[in-house]
Design a protein around this motif. Sequence first.
Motif: not given
Length: 136
Positions: A92-103
């Motif tokens: 599976d792939a997770l697409l994260v659009e602009a505007g997010y912070a990740s841990s």
Amino acid sequence: MLTTIIGNTFADERGTLSFNNELDLSEVKRMYFIENADLSIQRAWQGHQIEKRWFIAVKGKFLIKLVKIDNFECPSDGLEVRPFELDSKTLDALLVEAGYASSIQALEADSKLLVFSNYRMGEVVDNYKFNPTQWK
């Protein structure tokens, strides 16, 4: 916007083929791998105001927590944390659009995360680091 793009596998007597036929990488300009030194490490919190990223576990499992940032200069403490688990068995792939912070935290030893970005290194100044304990 956050989108999980579901992968799949096919197995026969020759072995296993893992694939993700719905993953569109036409915007990608660079890629890199993340391999945490041990399971206790959380790469938290790094965000991008304009950069888009795709995450795929290519070995093992990862817990990726995401927060939609309301203000990149002074974000609120009470932002909602959205957890996602990626497993290399599903591709599976997770697409994260602009505007997010990740841990990002590995859930199995020797896990490896593939990351794609829609900007080249140095093409834009868009790397924001926040307090690692700001959002639980």
